[in-house]
Motif scaffolding. Structure first.
Motif, PDB file in Angstrom:
ATOM      1  N   ALA A   1       0.955  -1.392  -0.105  1.00 37.86           N
ATOM      2  CA  ALA A   1       0.095   0.249  -0.064  1.00 37.86           C
ATOM      3  C   ALA A   1       0.862   1.112   0.036  1.00 37.86           C
ATOM      4  N   LEU A   2       1.903   1.212   0.510  1.00 39.27           N
ATOM      5  CA  LEU A   2       2.790   2.555   0.818  1.00 39.27           C
ATOM      6  C   LEU A   2       3.640   2.580  -0.376  1.00 39.27           C
ATOM      7  N   GLY A   3       3.822   1.572  -1.195  1.00 39.26           N
ATOM      8  CA  GLY A   3       4.678   1.541  -2.601  1.00 39.26           C
ATOM      9  C   GLY A   3       3.776   2.420  -3.522  1.00 39.26           C
ATOM     10  N   ALA A   4       2.336   1.623  -3.343  1.00 40.28           N
ATOM     11  CA  ALA A   4       1.211   2.122  -4.420  1.00 40.28           C
ATOM     12  C   ALA A   4       0.934   3.692  -3.999  1.00 40.28           C
ATOM     13  N   ASN A   5       0.893   4.140  -2.878  1.00 43.02           N
ATOM     14  CA  ASN A   5       0.640   5.347  -2.659  1.00 43.02           C
ATOM     15  C   ASN A   5       1.417   6.563  -3.248  1.00 43.02           C
ATOM     16  N   ALA A   6       2.711   6.132  -3.533  1.00 41.00           N
ATOM     17  CA  ALA A   6       3.459   7.444  -4.118  1.00 41.00           C
ATOM     18  C   ALA A   6       3.049   7.628  -5.686  1.00 41.00           C
ATOM     19  N   ALA A   7       2.715   6.657  -6.292  1.00 43.77           N
ATOM     20  CA  ALA A   7       2.182   6.836  -7.644  1.00 43.77           C
ATOM     21  C   ALA A   7       0.712   7.239  -7.594  1.00 43.77           C
ATOM     22  N   MET A   8       0.072   7.073  -6.754  1.00 40.70           N
ATOM     23  CA  MET A   8      -1.290   7.376  -6.450  1.00 40.70           C
ATOM     24  C   MET A   8      -1.474   8.916  -6.012  1.00 40.70           C
ATOM     25  N   ALA A   9      -0.381   9.396  -5.324  1.00 39.90           N
ATOM     26  CA  ALA A   9      -0.248  10.762  -4.881  1.00 39.90           C
ATOM     27  C   ALA A   9      -0.091  11.558  -6.206  1.00 39.90           C
ATOM     28  N   ASP A  10       0.728  11.351  -7.021  1.00 40.22           N
ATOM     29  CA  ASP A  10       0.797  12.014  -8.288  1.00 40.22           C
ATOM     30  C   ASP A  10      -0.455  12.277  -9.089  1.00 40.22           C
TER      31      ASP A  10
ATOM     32  N   VAL B   1      -5.890  19.707  -9.487  1.00 43.25           N
ATOM     33  CA  VAL B   1      -5.392  21.158 -10.295  1.00 43.25           C
ATOM     34  C   VAL B   1      -6.249  21.052 -11.567  1.00 43.25           C
ATOM     35  N   GLN B   2      -7.024  19.787 -11.849  1.00 38.28           N
ATOM     36  CA  GLN B   2      -7.641  19.925 -13.087  1.00 38.28           C
ATOM     37  C   GLN B   2      -8.496  21.099 -13.618  1.00 38.28           C
ATOM     38  N   ALA B   3      -8.248  21.636 -14.696  1.00 36.98           N
ATOM     39  CA  ALA B   3      -9.098  22.814 -15.074  1.00 36.98           C
ATOM     40  C   ALA B   3      -9.032  22.966 -16.395  1.00 36.98           C
ATOM     41  N   GLY B   4     -10.054  23.769 -16.990  1.00 33.36           N
ATOM     42  CA  GLY B   4      -9.987  24.002 -18.477  1.00 33.36           C
ATOM     43  C   GLY B   4     -10.041  22.763 -19.274  1.00 33.36           C
ATOM     44  N   ASP B   5      -9.402  22.614 -20.361  1.00 33.59           N
ATOM     45  CA  ASP B   5      -9.341  21.182 -21.102  1.00 33.59           C
ATOM     46  C   ASP B   5      -8.912  19.897 -20.240  1.00 33.59           C
TER      47      ASP B   5
ATOM     48  N   PRO C   1      -1.523  26.966 -19.121  1.00 31.25           N
ATOM     49  CA  PRO C   1      -1.334  26.777 -17.788  1.00 31.25           C
ATOM     50  C   PRO C   1      -2.023  25.782 -17.237  1.00 31.25           C
ATOM     51  N   ASP C   2      -3.227  25.211 -17.522  1.00 35.13           N
ATOM     52  CA  ASP C   2      -3.810  24.174 -16.986  1.00 35.13           C
ATOM     53  C   ASP C   2      -3.358  22.953 -17.019  1.00 35.13           C
ATOM     54  N   ALA C   3      -2.873  22.639 -18.478  1.00 42.62           N
ATOM     55  CA  ALA C   3      -2.019  21.538 -18.868  1.00 42.62           C
ATOM     56  C   ALA C   3      -0.673  21.472 -18.054  1.00 42.62           C
ATOM     57  N   LEU C   4      -0.020  22.466 -18.037  1.00 42.83           N
ATOM     58  CA  LEU C   4       1.228  22.605 -17.346  1.00 42.83           C
ATOM     59  C   LEU C   4       1.131  22.291 -15.869  1.00 42.83           C
ATOM     60  N   ALA C   5      -0.059  22.516 -15.364  1.00 41.89           N
ATOM     61  CA  ALA C   5      -0.178  22.142 -13.824  1.00 41.89           C
ATOM     62  C   ALA C   5      -0.378  20.867 -13.801  1.00 41.89           C
ATOM     63  N   VAL C   6      -1.264  20.066 -14.580  1.00 42.20           N
ATOM     64  CA  VAL C   6      -1.481  18.815 -14.459  1.00 42.20           C
ATOM     65  C   VAL C   6      -0.199  18.109 -14.654  1.00 42.20           C
TER      66      VAL C   6
END
Length: 176
Positions: free
Chosen positions: A13-22, A29-33, A165-170
């Protein structure tokens, strides 16, 4: 035995959480397109792709990849291609790959890139739609975000401004 299972489960679970955190950070931060992005994890299948010179080509590995499926006859595809080119120019840490899928004559691909000033993208072809079909591309454009381990982590169907900026944030949230 139960204690061993608990330790193993906790470690996994801890190993999977790093990828899930991303992904969690990217969703935040999803916005716009980028609101059209659907997050899911699946392996990116191997595929026999070609360059514009008919040489065999492989997709990049070991870095974040923005993998765009498009065609010269697709107006939304043509609309978003300059933003993908600008993204690659601005973010050399990413690999931005434009895969022309289906029937796209090489002279038309070259002509489009020249007319639009597309100079930074890696241009590949999937003439038999092998890769497109294996990842479930049903319409165009479709863009996949692929992590350095070769896992598809997100899919966007339709066009987007990939250098916004929306895409760069993601993208920044995912690559942390």
């Amino acid at each position: 035995m139960l204690r061993v299972l608990c330790v193993v489960y906790t470690a996994l679970a801890l190993g999977a959480n790093a990828a899930m955190a991303d992904v969690t950070a990217a969703k935040a931060v999803q916005a716009g397109d980028m609101r059209k992005l659907a997050f899911d994890e699946a392996p990116l299948p191997k595929a026999d792709l070609l360059t514009l010179d008919d040489a065999p080509a492989a997709l990049p590995t070991g870095q974040w990849t923005v993998l765009n499926f498009w065609a010269t006859w697709c107006p939304p595809c043509r609309h978003e291609m300059p933003s993908l080119d600008r993204l690659q120019a601005a973010r050399p840490d990413l690999s931005v790959v434009a895969v022309a899928t289906g029937r796209n004559p090489v002279p038309k691909l070259r002509q489009f890139f020249k007319e639009e000033g597309i100079t930074h993208l890696t241009a590949l072809r999937d003439p038999g739609q092998t890769l497109a079909r294996s990842v479930g591309v049903m319409g165009l454009p479709v863009t996949l975000l692929v992590n350095p381990e070769g896992q598809i982590v997100a899919r966007l169907t339709g066009d987007a401004e990939w250098d916004s900026p929306d895409a760069l944030a993601v993208l920044d949230a995912l690559s942390r």
